[in-house]
Design a protein around this motif. Structure first.
Motif, PDB file in Angstrom:
ATOM      1  N   ILE A  43      -3.643   3.671  -2.138  1.00 18.54           N
ATOM      2  CA  ILE A  43      -3.693   2.776  -3.221  1.00 18.54           C
ATOM      3  C   ILE A  43      -2.892   0.908  -2.819  1.00 18.54           C
ATOM      4  N   SER A  44      -3.372   0.092  -3.375  1.00 19.37           N
ATOM      5  CA  SER A  44      -2.818  -1.243  -2.815  1.00 19.37           C
ATOM      6  C   SER A  44      -3.119  -2.356  -3.934  1.00 19.37           C
ATOM      7  N   MET A  70       0.915  -1.192   0.070  1.00 16.12           N
ATOM      8  CA  MET A  70       0.028   0.103  -0.123  1.00 16.12           C
ATOM      9  C   MET A  70       0.971   1.169  -0.087  1.00 16.12           C
ATOM     10  N   ASN A 108      -6.020  -1.166  -6.648  1.00 19.54           N
ATOM     11  CA  ASN A 108      -6.976  -0.822  -5.741  1.00 19.54           C
ATOM     12  C   ASN A 108      -7.038   0.495  -5.341  1.00 19.54           C
TER      13      ASN A 108
END
Lengths: 428, 460
Positions: free
Chosen positions: B410-411, B387, B456
């Protein structure tokens, strides 16, 4: 040269260099550290250090320097550097040193490491993990004992001595089964005695059990808004936003969302937070603030109401607000009245947050990050460990909306927290 | 730091052992809304010895470096190793006995400037912001300098000396949005070298400040990112963070031995074939990098560690012990932060290599996604799930940049996410503004090109 001779010589030299206010902190430390990697105790470290921190104020200009070579030539050079640094400083009446207080010597914790006990505790923990959690790899486990003798002296007449020794331990682990790997997890604690086996401290036994479960994870089916159950291990990420926003940086800058919040509600009335530097049970107790003023226990948040800011001497002088009576750590949360099982049973849809891996919240408290070592809860039941699951929300709101605090707590030796539940988080 | 004759002392030791003399010198100057809130220096140095016996290590350190202190740490390290080795020998009994010698001094050749001069420099930068952007809610300007000087001798025959400096200037700005709430951003400017080599004329920073304020003003009207799996273009800054956090940590050999998922993926496709990733020791294409490590703290010649080649995971970063365990070549990744720290496997200059595309084409190829430009921090995991925070980004709609987005995270699973990479720009950026944390802190640099991929996104 003895500690006192060194301090007195340094005080004289700094006054001769033109400093009108001077504060010195001389620390002698000895550290013994036992390291386990890959289920082998394979490193023993012994470290000695000294550190002299000198702060000087000359005509309302301030500079600070620390060094660990204490021969006369090094100290003279440091004072010359300090003078150069202070000359470049703008004048500011907010600069100050600790006021005169009665001289005192404080002794806390243990004086010497019990090296045999350290080895026994660590090797027993390795055996415990091998025997009870065969798929778990102890990536790293460390026990250290550090003893400090610290003298704090200043030109206002302050003269304190602090003798303090404590053990610190932590373990970091991952589980593997077939081709599946869990997220790593870790926990640690401070202790003055190492009286308990490591797995019985800081919830380690439970986390090791969870690690084995977490090799098989699932993604949540779809984005939803639900409850967040914050475990004690993830609590600092949330409480830390509150404490940093009532401390010097944000308060002096005027960017804190809590800048006029004393005597108002900053959290749910279910939360009470104490700062206990003078605790007789916490291994990390400390008698003096970072400014060199005798610390006192306080209740920072009482049933949701903020009692005080966490300003040090400079921050208080700069803002005109009261100075804090401690450094804001050694946080104890009052246990709640809800059994942990009931707290989880009250979740219709949500996440049990074991560890938070996220970006620092912005000044408003907006945050987002990955729920690590965490579980999906539905209809009051913990269903499965999750992966690739993000939690988004606002920390100030999370703290205000807390609707349950567990009776159970985890004591880390430097803080103690319950599980708390808060609604309205976006889980994706 | 005064060099010491270490060679004769270490050669008297049995088995593998090393002696390291080290001094770290740091300074920190910070102005908060024009007030000097930090004006500090720290000098921390001393001698350490590390000894290997029956697969176990003993280590000792002392803050002085005279003959008595050196003898004291040698004896304590040897005793510590024997104490452990006799009770429970370790798995790795023999280390690879490669030696290397050299001196690598990056001390500035320019005249040394005073502390007063450095404070004046920071005040000039602060004054520019105050004069030109008086409506800002808050401003912080921080200068940090760091010298890491080491002398090493080991029983494998290595004799090393290095002085690696870096200088960092951080500008933090806060503005008020329409709801009276604070909105913040920061810009780090970091270089290899001492202050004298890195910061000359404050005016050279004015365009950086102007650009930062322009983005900050747009951010005061930012919208929430839409949470979910999104197509994005990462700037080189974020790609560098990805290289370090998502792949770098999972390919440190001690973490591989500790269960990292990368251990099962050697010679497998873990990224699209346009992805190449290297932990560079000191240079790339003949150009010296920001954290140049020529000899590591075990006296091993530092070599580039190729991590991913054409999308295939090729290898790990090693110290003497892990290279022996995996029966592979040394890479020279063992580094210690201070004199009192033992060497650990650490990254140096970790980067994704450039591709053949350009940023404009990458943005125009995105129908509905984000251009993510700046990051604050990041973390990795043994699963390769990463992340990092995003502190500046813009919507992309139909190939055009749109509104600014609020801070988000974000990951992704690195070895899945890297397979979605379909474009890499033909240029790259480096920065060395941060520390890597792994028991000890460590200066590292990260680099990369703009990268188009899927991740993500956190948000609403």
């Amino acid at each position: 040269m003895s500690q006192d001779q060194l301090i007195n010589a340094c005080l004289d030299k700094m006054k001769a260099a033109g400093f009108d206010r001077v504060q010195l902190e001389l620390d002698e430390s000895e550290k013994h550290e036992l390291n386990q990697q890959h289920s082998e105790i394979n490193l023993l470290r012994t470290g000695f250090n000294t550190n002299l921190q000198i702060t000087g104020i000359s005509d309302s200009r301030r500079a600070s320097l620390s060094l660990n070579r204490l021969d006369s030539e090094s100290v003279d050079q440091a004072i010359a550097d300090l003078s150069d640094m202070a000359e470049g400083s703008p004048q500011d009446d907010a600069y100050d040193i600790a006021p005169n207080q009665p001289a005192e010597e404080f002794t806390l914790g243990a004086e010497q490491a019990d090296a045999g006990l350290m080895y026994d505790r660590l090797s027993a923990f390795i055996e415990y993990t091998k025997n009870n959690h065969p798929t778990t790899i102890l990536e790293e486990a460390v026990i250290d004992f550090t003893h400090h003798k610290t003298r704090i002296v200043n030109s206002n007449g302050v003269n304190f001595t602090v003798n303090q020794g404590a053990y610190n331990a932590y373990a970091m682990f991952t589980s593997k089964s077939g081709g599946d790997t869990s997220s790593f997890n870790y926990s640690g604690f401070s202790s003055t005695t190492l009286e308990k086996e490591l797995q019985h401290e800081a919830h380690l036994a439970e986390l090791l059990k969870q690690s084995e479960e977490q090799v098989k994870t699932r993604q949540i089916a779809k984005k939803f808004t639900g409850d967040l159950v914050i475990t004690p291990h993830a609590m600092d990420d949330f409480i830390g936003f509150l404490t940093s926003n009532i401390s010097d940086g944000q308060m002096i800058a005027g960017t804190s969302i809590y800048k006029e919040a004393v005597n108002t509600a900053v959290t749910s009335p279910l939360l009470t937070l104490h700062c206990q530097p003078r605790s007789t049970t916490l291994a990390s107790a400390y008698p003096l603030t970072g400014d060199g003023i005798v610390a006192q226990n306080t209740t920072l948040v009482n049933k949701g109401i903020l009692n005080s800011y966490l300003l040090n001497q400079f921050g208080a002088n700069k803002t005109g607000l009261p100075i804090a009576l401690n450094d804001g750590d050694n946080m104890i949360m009052d246990a709640g009245e809800t059994e942990l099982d009931d707290l989880i049973a009250g979740v219709e849809k949500g996440i049990l947050l074991g560890r938070f891996s996220g970006g620092s919240p912005n000044d408003k408290g907006d945050f987002s990050g990955v729920a690590k070592n965490s579980y999906y809860i539905e209809n009051g039941k913990i269903l499965y460990p999750v992966s690739e699951t993000m939690v988004s929300g606002n920390i100030a709101s999370v703290l205000k909306e807390v609707n349950a605090v567990s009776r159970q707590q985890v004591d880390f030796g430097n803080c103690a927290y319950s599980w708390i539940r808060s609604p309205g988080l976006v889980i994706s | 730091m005064n060099k010491q004759p270490l060679t004769g002392l270490v050669r008297d030791l049995n088995g593998y052992a090393e002696l390291r003399l080290q001094e770290n010198r740091n300074s920190s100057i910070m102005l908060l809304n024009g007030d000097l809130v930090a004006n500090n220096k720290q000098i921390k140095g001393g001698i350490s010895a590390r000894s290997f016996y029956q697969g176990c290590w003993g280590f000792a350190s002392y803050p002085e470096a005279d003959e008595s202190a050196i003898n004291k740490v040698i004896k304590a390290a040897a005793d510590n190793a024997k104490l452990l080795g006799k009770r429970a020998p370790g798995h790795v009994q023999q280390l690879i006995p490669a030696g290397f010698s050299g001196e690598f001094d990056f001390t500035s050749k320019r005249p040394v400037v005073s502390s007063q001069h450095k404070i004046e420099y920071v005040r000039s930068v602060d004054a520019y912001i105050a004069d030109n952007y008086p409506d800002l809610m808050a401003r912080r300007v921080m200068l940090r300098t760091e010298d890491m000087e080491k002398q090493l001798s080991c029983t494998a025959g290595s004799e090393g000396y290095s002085m690696i400096p870096r200088s960092m200037l951080y500008i933090f700005l806060t503005a008020e949005n329409g709801q009276g709430e604070p909105v913040d951003m920061f810009e780090p400017v970091s270089e290899r070298g001492q202050f004298e080599d890195c910061f000359d004329d404050p005016a050279s920073l004015y365009p950086v400040i102007d650009n930062l304020v322009e983005h900050l003003m747009k951010k005061t009207e930012a919208v929430s990112a839409q949470a979910g799996f999104k197509e994005v273009v990462l700037s080189g800054e974020l790609t560098g963070m990805l290289a370090h956090e998502a792949v770098g940590h999972t390919t440190e050999a001690d973490l591989v031995r500790g269960g990292s998922v990368a251990g099962d993926l050697v010679d497998q496709q873990v990224a699209s074939s346009i992805v190449n990733m290297v932990d560079f020791a000191h240079s790339m294409n003949g150009e010296l990098l920001q954290v140049p490590v020529h000899i590591d703290d075990e006296g091993v010649e530092a070599r580039d560690a190729v991590l991913i080649e054409q999308g295939v995971l090729k290898g790990f970063m090693h110290n003497r012990e892990s290279a022996a365990f995996y029966d592979t070549e040394l890479t020279g990744n063992a580094r210690a932060f201070t004199f009192s720290d033992e060497p650990l496997i650490r990254m140096r200059n970790t980067a994704v290599l450039p591709g053949n595309d350009n940023l404009e084409d990458m943005i125009s190829s995105v129908e509905d996604g984000y251009y993510l430009m700046k990051t604050g921090n990041g973390q990795a995991d043994s699963t390769s799930e990463f992340m990092f925070s995003v502190t500046l980004g813009y919507e992309i709609k139909n190939g055009q940049l749109g509104r600014s987005i609020q801070d988000t995270t974000i990951s992704g699973i690195a070895f899945d996410m890297l397979k979605t990479v379909d474009m890499l720009s033909d240029d790259m950026v480096w920065n060395c503004s941060g520390y890597c944390g792994k028991k000890q802190m460590m200066p590292v640099s990260v680099g990369g090109p703009d990268m188009k991929c899927k991740v993500n996104m956190g948000g609403q």
